[in-house]
Design an enzyme around this catalytic site. Structure first.
Site, mmCIF file in Angstrom:
data_model
loop_
_atom_site.group_PDB
_atom_site.id
_atom_site.type_symbol
_atom_site.label_atom_id
_atom_site.label_comp_id
_atom_site.label_asym_id
_atom_site.label_seq_id
_atom_site.Cartn_x
_atom_site.Cartn_y
_atom_site.Cartn_z
ATOM 1 C CE LYS A 14 2.330 2.268 -0.350
ATOM 2 N NZ LYS A 14 1.465 1.983 -1.518
ATOM 3 N NE ARG A 89 6.630 -1.153 -4.606
ATOM 4 C CZ ARG A 89 6.359 0.147 -4.586
ATOM 5 N NH1 ARG A 89 6.969 0.957 -3.763
ATOM 6 N NH2 ARG A 89 5.453 0.638 -5.382
ATOM 7 N NE ARG A 123 -1.074 7.833 -8.059
ATOM 8 C CZ ARG A 123 -0.362 6.988 -7.318
ATOM 9 N NH1 ARG A 123 -0.598 6.872 -6.028
ATOM 10 N NH2 ARG A 123 0.549 6.240 -7.873
ATOM 11 N NE ARG A 157 3.695 7.463 -10.051
ATOM 12 C CZ ARG A 157 3.759 6.729 -8.966
ATOM 13 N NH1 ARG A 157 3.509 7.281 -7.792
ATOM 14 N NH2 ARG A 157 4.069 5.460 -9.024
ATOM 15 N NE ARG A 168 2.600 1.470 -9.966
ATOM 16 C CZ ARG A 168 1.897 2.596 -9.788
ATOM 17 N NH1 ARG A 168 1.207 3.108 -10.783
ATOM 18 N NH2 ARG A 168 1.897 3.187 -8.620
#
Ligand code: AMP
Length: 210
Positions: A14, A89, A123, A157, A168
């Site tokens: 996203k 969310r 990532r 992160r 998550r």
């Protein structure tokens, strides 16, 4: 079609697609995750409130998120349109958003859960310019872990580590995925296949906005 929501699990791409599209169409790009990380880095009171939830991979309370986003949605930067990435969310957030501004289209990024853990743990981002990479699917061009733009060493992160990633994903399926039905019922939903490289997915995003 200029007031857009990108919906999908963490790691679906996203953020990458919102960055590409907002540059192309000159839209504001509001990522509540990015706004929260900036608040944490600035050690503001909102950031301190959010930090504990974020590092565990849990959702930050709705009231904090609405304080963060409401002004921005009403402000001049959003006037020509926006892409919301990571918001709403929860059901209460979606209801609050509907009261703030009408949404033209919601693009749901569909991707099998099996690939997401790998995608998230690989990532990295540049702490200086914010460019996103994936060591497996979209590594820096010169190899290694240095940013293509400025040579800064890439970082991971906090919440892309395996324990937080699992929380998550669980949180997404329990609290956020039901919003797909919420927006389907309102006639603004388009689902896209979010697997593939960024240009392939970008073409599907464009098609979903027609
Ligand atoms: P993201 O960058 O979108 O993956 O968001 C990172 C983290 O920020 C999430 O795991 C949550 O802890 C928090 N967060 C971001 N957006 C929201 C939101 N709309 N509601 C609640 N928590 C959020």
């Amino acid at each position: 079609m200029r007031r857009l929501v990108f919906l999908g699990p963490p790691g679906a791409g996203k953020g990458t697609q919102a960055t590409l599209l907002s540059r192309e169409l000159h839209l504001a790009h509001w990522s509540t995750g990015e706004l929260l990380r900036a608040a944490v880095a600035a050690r503001s009171s909102l950031g301190q409130e959010a930090d504990g939830y974020m590092s565990k991979g849990e959702l930050v309370p709705d009231g904090v998120i609405l304080r963060l986003i409401s002004e921005r949605l009403r402000g001049p930067a959003s006037h020509d349109g926006f892409v919301l990435d990571g918001f709403p969310r929860t059901h209460p957030q979606a209801e609050a958003l509907a009261k703030l501004v009408p949404i033209d289209r919601v693009v749901a990024f569909e991707i099998p859960e099996s690939g997401l853990i790998e995608r998230l743990t690989q990532r990295r981002h540049c702490p200086r310019c914010g460019t996103l990479y994936n060591l497996a699917t979209n590594p820096p061009k010169r190899g290694g872990d240095l940013c293509d733009n400025d040579g800064t060493r890439l970082v991971q992160r906090n919440d892309d580590r395996p324990e937080a990633v699992k929380t998550r994903l669980r949180t997404y399926y329990a609290q956020t995925a039901p919003l797909i039905e919420f927006y389907r019922q309102r006639g603004v939903l388009r689902s896209i296949d979010a697997s593939g490289d960024p240009p392939t997915v970008a073409a599907r995003v464009h098609a979903a906005l027609k």
